[in-house]
Design an enzyme around this catalytic site. Structure first.
Site, short mmCIF file in Angstrom:
data_model
loop_
_atom_site.label_atom_id
_atom_site.label_comp_id
_atom_site.label_asym_id
_atom_site.label_seq_id
_atom_site.Cartn_x
_atom_site.Cartn_y
_atom_site.Cartn_z
N ASP A 1 -11.50 17.98 19.62
CA ASP A 1 -12.81 18.62 19.67
C ASP A 1 -12.94 19.59 20.86
O ASP A 1 -14.04 19.98 21.23
CB ASP A 1 -13.92 17.56 19.75
CG ASP A 1 -15.18 17.99 19.04
OD1 ASP A 1 -15.13 18.97 18.28
OD2 ASP A 1 -16.22 17.34 19.24
N GLU B 1 -23.29 16.76 20.18
CA GLU B 1 -23.13 16.95 21.62
C GLU B 1 -22.57 18.32 21.97
O GLU B 1 -22.81 18.83 23.07
CB GLU B 1 -22.22 15.85 22.19
CG GLU B 1 -20.74 16.09 22.13
CD GLU B 1 -20.18 16.22 20.72
OE1 GLU B 1 -19.14 16.88 20.55
OE2 GLU B 1 -20.75 15.65 19.77
N ASP C 1 -24.11 12.75 18.19
CA ASP C 1 -22.89 13.39 17.72
C ASP C 1 -23.05 14.90 17.60
O ASP C 1 -22.14 15.60 17.19
CB ASP C 1 -22.45 12.80 16.38
CG ASP C 1 -20.99 13.11 16.05
OD1 ASP C 1 -20.22 13.39 17.00
OD2 ASP C 1 -20.62 13.09 14.87
N LYS D 1 -19.08 7.97 15.03
CA LYS D 1 -18.39 8.54 13.88
C LYS D 1 -17.84 7.43 12.99
O LYS D 1 -17.61 6.30 13.45
CB LYS D 1 -17.25 9.44 14.34
CG LYS D 1 -17.69 10.71 15.05
CD LYS D 1 -16.48 11.55 15.43
CE LYS D 1 -16.86 12.80 16.21
NZ LYS D 1 -17.62 13.75 15.39
N ARG E 1 -23.23 21.35 20.93
CA ARG E 1 -24.24 22.39 21.18
C ARG E 1 -24.97 22.16 22.51
O ARG E 1 -25.43 23.11 23.14
CB ARG E 1 -25.21 22.44 20.01
CG ARG E 1 -26.03 21.20 19.78
CD ARG E 1 -26.58 21.10 18.37
NE ARG E 1 -25.53 20.80 17.40
CZ ARG E 1 -25.73 20.61 16.09
NH1 ARG E 1 -26.95 20.74 15.60
NH2 ARG E 1 -24.72 20.33 15.29
#
EC number: 3.4.11.1
Length: 469
Positions: free
Chosen positions: A256, A317, A315, A245, A319
């Site tokens: 998150d 990740e 990124d 990121k 799902r």
């Protein structure tokens, strides 16, 4: 903090509809929504809060008006007040009590546990204008439990990542589950490996803090064959992995796991209020870091469903871990329908901003349930379309599916990736990337930081409040 029906306080919060007849202040206060006017007399402080036009007042607006009132009182160093609900009882009945309790508790919430001069929030708020009946007492108790569950979710999401590793989050949720009579089971990496959860472990094995699969079971309706799975993303630290990121977004990587916090909060509220329903929460908790064990773009991994996944972006990740959690919920917990909720895409913020969550679903009936619940909770959701050409964007030339589509339709393709693992069951995906956290509050009941997004709507959906309304 105590909220009750009986007691006296010198200070008072009074609600005024726009253009209503209040002779003492009519010349200086018109009652516009969220406007305020303090009046001091021998009897104490009265803060008038505008409700706007009566026909435009909604439960969420009432909750915001109550939050405005208690914050105004706090500004004048008043932490005890009568809250007069008389003007709104005719329109909302006992729902006014819920709005008041949520407005008080959420409106006064601040996250500052590590400040040396931190002051515990105390106070007494007496709800007036409500006939004290058994139903009113139940309404107060249920609203308090619901508000506390929202605050529980906020606390988790606000927690620094070094103090909320997957293991610590699992321990926290197990303790909370025990309080509410919810069955908790925590699976470690070895157990996940034995189940073939390759997508979950591809992410979780990147960190020195090992992953945990958190399962919370609340099964209170033995006569029903329906079992709802609430699957919440639980990434406690998300660096983006090798698709790192940007530095500007790094401060947000601790939050998150807001989807996981939402489903846990909803389950605990359902249990606290003894709602007759069957629900299992599945929370894949892990970190997404850079290490010698991290997955990288170009890898192909095997999921629990046996689908092979081509990695296009590390990124993406969330799902991946949700796909295995959905499979687990269906095959191991016997879920008859699946809802997943996650801070999944930045694209949903570009589309809907910070006030509205994006939704994809294959079930019109379940969408109607969610929509009805949202009318009660006051949260905002917008249904996004599902078309075959969108699903085609996830086709891989070397595997069954890839974890990233094109440079457009990002929220839709992220949700459709998870749909591919729902095995044809009724399914809803909720993307709360825009609503789970606010640097500048959108609504009066919010504070800077975590919002507790999703808790009230998931609770209302399973409690059936939306259908009854």
């Amino acid at each position: 903090m105590n909220i009750q029906y009986e007691g006296t306080c010198q200070s008072r919060i009074t609600f005024v509809y726009e253009d209503s007849d209040f002779p003492d202040i009519k010349q200086v206060f018109k009652g516009e929504f969220l406007s305020s006017f303090p009046q001091i007399c021998n009897a104490g402080l009265t803060v008038y809060i505008g409700l706007g036009k009566k026909e435009e007042l909604t439960p969420r607006k009432l909750m915001d008006a109550v939050s405005k009132g208690v914050r105004e009182m706090k500004k004048y160093n008043q932490r005890e007040a009568q809250v007069d609900l008389s003007p709104v009882m005719e329109k909302f009945g006992l729902q006014s009590v819920r709005c008041a309790v949520l407005g008080i508790k959420l409106g006064l919430y601040e996250y500052n546990p590590f400040r040396s001069n931190r002051r515990e929030e105390t106070g007494l708020y007496v709800l007036k204008g409500v006939e004290k009946t058994e139903k009113a007492e139940q309404a107060l108790k249920k609203a308090t439990n619901l508000a506390d569950s929202v605050l529980y979710a906020r606390e988790l999401v606000n927690m620094p990542g070094n103090l909320l590793t997957p293991e610590l989050m699992a321990e926290n949720m197990a303790r909370e589950a025990e309080k509410h009579g919810v069955q908790a089971e925590i699976l470690d990496a070895k157990q996940a490996e034995a189940l073939g959860m390759g997508a979950f472990l591809a992410v979780g094995n990147s960190s020195g803090n090992p992953p945990k699969l958190i399962v919370l079971r609340y099964l209170a309706d033995p006569d029903s064959k329906q079992k709802t799975a609430l699957v919440g993303k639980g990434v406690t630290v998300d660096t983006g992995g090798y698709c790192l990121k940007s530095s500007g977004s790094m401060l947000g990587i601790k939050g998150d796991m807001a989807g996981g916090a939402a489903v846990a909060g909803a389950v605990f509220a359902l249990a606290a209020n003894k709602v007759k329903t069957n629900v299992v929460a599945v929370i894949p908790a892990c970190e997404n870091r850079i290490s010698s064990r991290s997955f990288v773009p170009g890898d192909v991994i095997r999921s629990m469903s046996a689908k092979m996944i081509e990695i296009r972006n590390t990124d993406c990740e969330g799902r991946l871990i949700l796909s295995d959690a959905v499979t687990y919920a269906i095959r191991k917990e016997g879920a008859t329908r699946v809802l997943d909720i996650a801070t999944l895409t930045g694209a949903v913020v570009g589309a809907l901003g910070f006030s509205t969550a994006g939704v994809l679903t294959n079930s019109d009936e379940w969408w109607d349930e969610l929509s009805a619940a949202a009318k009660v909770s006051g949260e905002q959701y917008w249904r996004l379309p599902i078309f075959p050409e969108y699903e085609d964007l996830l086709k891989s030339t070397i595997a069954d599916i890839k974890n990233l589509g094109e440079d457009y339709c990002g929220t839709i393709t992220a949700g459709l990736f998870i749909k591919a693992f729902a095995e044809g069951l009724p399914w809803i995906h909720i993307d709360i990337a825009g609503t789970a956290w606010v640097d500048k509050p959108v609504f009066e009941h919010q504070a800077v930081g975590a919002t507790g997004a999703g808790v009230t709507t998931l609770y209302d959906m399973l409690e059936g409040a939306g259908r009854r309304s």
